[in-house]
Design a protein around this motif. Structure first.
Motif, PDB file in Angstrom:
ATOM      1  N   GLU A 195      41.455  29.242  13.720  1.00  0.00           N
ATOM      2  CA  GLU A 195      39.973  28.675  13.559  1.00  0.00           C
ATOM      3  C   GLU A 195      39.236  29.024  15.290  1.00  0.00           C
ATOM      4  O   GLU A 195      37.943  29.054  15.287  1.00  0.00           O
ATOM      5  CB  GLU A 195      40.038  27.182  13.825  1.00  0.00           C
ATOM      6  N   TYR A 196      39.867  29.156  16.657  1.00  0.00           N
ATOM      7  CA  TYR A 196      39.208  29.196  17.496  1.00  0.00           C
ATOM      8  C   TYR A 196      39.224  30.445  17.595  1.00  0.00           C
ATOM      9  O   TYR A 196      40.174  30.803  18.323  1.00  0.00           O
ATOM     10  CB  TYR A 196      39.671  28.458  18.331  1.00  0.00           C
ATOM     11  N   GLN A 197      38.461  31.062  17.867  1.00  0.00           N
ATOM     12  CA  GLN A 197      38.854  32.769  17.864  1.00  0.00           C
ATOM     13  C   GLN A 197      38.657  33.145  19.995  1.00  0.00           C
ATOM     14  O   GLN A 197      37.511  31.908  20.152  1.00  0.00           O
ATOM     15  CB  GLN A 197      37.459  33.781  17.764  1.00  0.00           C
ATOM     16  N   ILE A 198      39.766  33.751  19.785  1.00  0.00           N
ATOM     17  CA  ILE A 198      39.366  34.119  21.518  1.00  0.00           C
ATOM     18  C   ILE A 198      39.420  35.576  21.613  1.00  0.00           C
ATOM     19  O   ILE A 198      40.259  36.540  20.541  1.00  0.00           O
ATOM     20  CB  ILE A 198      40.878  33.631  22.084  1.00  0.00           C
ATOM     21  N   ALA A 199      39.365  36.175  21.983  1.00  0.00           N
ATOM     22  CA  ALA A 199      38.928  37.710  22.686  1.00  0.00           C
ATOM     23  C   ALA A 199      40.042  38.545  23.175  1.00  0.00           C
ATOM     24  O   ALA A 199      41.057  37.698  23.990  1.00  0.00           O
ATOM     25  CB  ALA A 199      38.065  38.022  23.590  1.00  0.00           C
TER      26      ALA A 199
ATOM     27  N   ALA B 120      43.767  28.172  28.152  1.00  0.00           N
ATOM     28  CA  ALA B 120      45.159  28.108  28.217  1.00  0.00           C
ATOM     29  C   ALA B 120      46.508  27.033  27.499  1.00  0.00           C
ATOM     30  O   ALA B 120      47.577  27.184  27.380  1.00  0.00           O
ATOM     31  CB  ALA B 120      45.548  27.982  30.212  1.00  0.00           C
ATOM     32  N   PHE B 121      44.920  26.035  26.757  1.00  0.00           N
ATOM     33  CA  PHE B 121      45.778  25.078  26.613  1.00  0.00           C
ATOM     34  C   PHE B 121      46.141  25.555  24.337  1.00  0.00           C
ATOM     35  O   PHE B 121      47.248  26.053  24.460  1.00  0.00           O
ATOM     36  CB  PHE B 121      45.060  24.139  25.990  1.00  0.00           C
ATOM     37  N   ILE B 122      45.632  26.214  24.654  1.00  0.00           N
ATOM     38  CA  ILE B 122      45.481  27.205  23.094  1.00  0.00           C
ATOM     39  C   ILE B 122      46.433  27.935  23.110  1.00  0.00           C
ATOM     40  O   ILE B 122      46.892  27.830  22.509  1.00  0.00           O
ATOM     41  CB  ILE B 122      43.867  27.523  22.887  1.00  0.00           C
ATOM     42  N   ILE B 123      46.544  28.564  23.854  1.00  0.00           N
ATOM     43  CA  ILE B 123      47.280  30.370  24.335  1.00  0.00           C
ATOM     44  C   ILE B 123      48.648  29.495  24.292  1.00  0.00           C
ATOM     45  O   ILE B 123      49.572  29.939  23.671  1.00  0.00           O
ATOM     46  CB  ILE B 123      46.654  30.901  24.181  1.00  0.00           C
ATOM     47  N   ASN B 124      49.099  29.434  25.345  1.00  0.00           N
ATOM     48  CA  ASN B 124      50.041  28.687  25.944  1.00  0.00           C
ATOM     49  C   ASN B 124      50.919  27.865  25.179  1.00  0.00           C
ATOM     50  O   ASN B 124      52.021  27.986  24.944  1.00  0.00           O
ATOM     51  CB  ASN B 124      50.344  28.650  27.185  1.00  0.00           C
ATOM     52  N   THR B 125      50.350  26.863  24.440  1.00  0.00           N
ATOM     53  CA  THR B 125      50.621  25.817  23.814  1.00  0.00           C
ATOM     54  C   THR B 125      50.835  25.121  22.333  1.00  0.00           C
ATOM     55  O   THR B 125      52.314  25.452  21.847  1.00  0.00           O
ATOM     56  CB  THR B 125      50.377  24.239  23.835  1.00  0.00           C
ATOM     57  N   LEU B 126      49.582  26.584  22.037  1.00  0.00           N
ATOM     58  CA  LEU B 126      49.702  26.028  20.383  1.00  0.00           C
ATOM     59  C   LEU B 126      49.810  27.754  19.640  1.00  0.00           C
ATOM     60  O   LEU B 126      50.334  26.996  18.919  1.00  0.00           O
ATOM     61  CB  LEU B 126      48.427  26.112  20.301  1.00  0.00           C
ATOM     62  N   ARG B 127      49.707  29.188  20.386  1.00  0.00           N
ATOM     63  CA  ARG B 127      49.691  29.738  19.372  1.00  0.00           C
ATOM     64  C   ARG B 127      50.783  30.649  19.664  1.00  0.00           C
ATOM     65  O   ARG B 127      51.660  31.334  19.162  1.00  0.00           O
ATOM     66  CB  ARG B 127      48.138  30.734  19.844  1.00  0.00           C
ATOM     67  N   LEU B 128      51.026  30.742  21.232  1.00  0.00           N
ATOM     68  CA  LEU B 128      51.962  31.851  21.820  1.00  0.00           C
ATOM     69  C   LEU B 128      53.577  31.684  21.142  1.00  0.00           C
ATOM     70  O   LEU B 128      54.193  32.299  20.588  1.00  0.00           O
ATOM     71  CB  LEU B 128      52.128  31.639  23.858  1.00  0.00           C
ATOM     72  N   PRO B 129      53.985  30.282  21.458  1.00  0.00           N
ATOM     73  CA  PRO B 129      55.805  30.058  20.709  1.00  0.00           C
ATOM     74  C   PRO B 129      55.802  30.341  19.040  1.00  0.00           C
ATOM     75  O   PRO B 129      56.364  30.774  19.398  1.00  0.00           O
ATOM     76  CB  PRO B 129      55.473  28.808  21.569  1.00  0.00           C
ATOM     77  N   ARG B 130      54.824  30.416  18.770  1.00  0.00           N
ATOM     78  CA  ARG B 130      54.580  30.491  17.450  1.00  0.00           C
ATOM     79  C   ARG B 130      54.880  32.180  17.536  1.00  0.00           C
ATOM     80  O   ARG B 130      55.133  32.734  16.753  1.00  0.00           O
ATOM     81  CB  ARG B 130      53.611  30.125  16.992  1.00  0.00           C
ATOM     82  N   THR B 131      54.077  33.130  18.089  1.00  0.00           N
ATOM     83  CA  THR B 131      54.584  34.025  18.008  1.00  0.00           C
ATOM     84  C   THR B 131      55.937  35.061  18.615  1.00  0.00           C
ATOM     85  O   THR B 131      55.828  35.792  18.193  1.00  0.00           O
ATOM     86  CB  THR B 131      53.148  34.779  19.117  1.00  0.00           C
ATOM     87  N   ILE B 132      55.672  34.376  19.468  1.00  0.00           N
ATOM     88  CA  ILE B 132      57.281  34.108  20.009  1.00  0.00           C
ATOM     89  C   ILE B 132      58.427  34.373  19.307  1.00  0.00           C
ATOM     90  O   ILE B 132      59.342  35.144  19.415  1.00  0.00           O
ATOM     91  CB  ILE B 132      57.313  33.966  21.171  1.00  0.00           C
ATOM     92  N   VAL B 133      58.555  33.191  18.399  1.00  0.00           N
ATOM     93  CA  VAL B 133      59.354  33.073  17.211  1.00  0.00           C
ATOM     94  C   VAL B 133      58.781  33.849  15.962  1.00  0.00           C
ATOM     95  O   VAL B 133      60.414  34.231  15.845  1.00  0.00           O
ATOM     96  CB  VAL B 133      58.917  31.551  16.645  1.00  0.00           C
ATOM     97  N   ALA B 134      58.405  33.819  16.048  1.00  0.00           N
ATOM     98  CA  ALA B 134      57.825  35.180  14.632  1.00  0.00           C
ATOM     99  C   ALA B 134      58.681  36.706  15.147  1.00  0.00           C
ATOM    100  O   ALA B 134      59.549  37.163  14.637  1.00  0.00           O
ATOM    101  CB  ALA B 134      56.524  34.861  14.726  1.00  0.00           C
TER     102      ALA B 134
END
Length: 346
Positions: free
Chosen positions: A46-50, A69-83
């Motif tokens: 929902e919040y696009q990051i280049a 930093a908060f959006i990437i490191n806390t919300l999205r990066l762990p989801r991608t690593i789990v995948a």
């Protein structure tokens, strides 16, 4: 390169005792594609990051927005690593299963191992909704291990025939699936809704706690699988030949089956029933680098990780703002692929 030919009815596969020379190049290409997919996945939402800002944030470099930093490191990066970890674990489990059964159509999701993990996890979610979420991986592992042991025991007849393993496993797959549906039918609505979301196979909402819980399972049992790659090659030659070469066939098959169960069970416990990855990734890897497991296992692991990362990304992009679980995407791709393999192998 000297090659021996292994006949897998009805497929003929070349086996080389040394890793194929293509492995380093293929691994490098797959790694680059996976990293690009992970960067795009982390930046999409929902919040696009280049992508450039994603890379800068991951490297600790300054960006134009301090919230990245908060959006990437806390919300999205762990989801991608789990995948990625889930895909890699399922791919290694599938490669082992196809190896010990000497059947290109075998996979943990087909012979009942995933169904056992699913049944145990759904039972925990439906009957014990207040149980700590940290128990889920252990429940799934116990379920997968129980089904695997039953399959192994019932398939035993002066040895564990690969054909009997598959046939008994298919039966347990149906039984566990029916019991799972029974649990959902008679469970409370709130508990069942959580189980249904989990059954679809999704990495939504996964955080660093899931990453830290999954890493030991994938790391330890993945290393065991790589260590036993040569024994897996030997088993592929057939039980009689393997015994003639000095292999302890039943002990090695049992250890490899336990390794496959641990990888599949922990992956299913973390992301739910993400299907067909354990079937597709080994086949694609075999087409790229051949059938020698020293090279096939790491290539299949990287391929499986890439498949789930891309499936999760597609699930968010295709019908945005709605989000499809990655398990639905892998099923949409994997089911026709399975039919193709059935037709190809008659």
């Amino acid at each position: 390169m000297t090659k021996q030919w292994l006949i897998i009815r009805p497929q003929v596969l070349p086996i080389s005792w040394k890793s194929d020379r293509r492995v380093p190049g293929v691994l490098l290409i797959l790694t680059l594609i996976t990293l690009v997919a992970m960067v795009i996945s982390v930046g999409y939402g929902e919040y696009q990051i280049a992508p450039l800002d994603v890379v800068k944030t991951l490297l600790g470099l300054p960006t134009t927005n301090g919230d990245y930093a908060f959006i990437i490191n806390t919300l999205r990066l762990p989801r991608t690593i789990v995948a990625f970890l889930v895909g890699g674990g399922m791919a290694i489990a599938g490669t082992i299963t196809q190896g010990i059964t000497r059947n290109p159509l075998a996979a943990p999701g087909i012979i009942g191992v995933n169904a056992g993990a699913t049944l145990a996890a759904v039972t925990l979610l439906v009957l014990l909704p207040n149980a700590p979420i940290s128990l889920l991986p252990f429940a799934a592992f116990v379920g997968a291990l129980t089904v695997a042991l039953l399959i192994y025991l019932l398939a035993w007849q002066e040895g564990s025939s690969p054909v009997r393993l598959i046939l008994v496993g298919i039966g347990f797959n149906l039984i566990a699936g029916a019991l799972t549906n029974l649990m959902i039918t008679f469970g409370e609505i709130n508990n069942v809704s959580q189980a249904l979301v989990w059954l679809a196979g999704s990495v939504y909402g996964r955080g660093w706690s899931q990453v830290l819980a999954l890493i030991p399972w994938i790391g330890i049992f993945g290393a065991i699988a790589f260590y036993l790659a040569r024994e897996l090659n030997t088993l592929n030659l057939g039980d009689e030949v393997a015994r003639g070469l000095g292999s302890r066939v039943e002990w090695q098959r049992g250890l490899l089956l336990l390794t496959s169960v641990a990888l599949a069970g922990s992956s299913v416990a973390t992301a739910g029933a993400v299907g067909f990855v354990g079937l597709m990734a080994p086949h694609i890897g075999r087409q790229l680098v051949g059938a020698s497991h020293e090279g096939l296992l790491p290539v299949a692991a990287m391929m499986g990780g890439m498949l789930v990362v891309c499936a999760d990304l597609l699930g968010r992009v295709m019908f945005a703002p709605l989000e499809l679980p990655c398990g639905i995407i892998t099923a949409v791709v994997g089911a026709p692929y399975f039919v193709y393999l059935l037709i190809k192998n008659r």
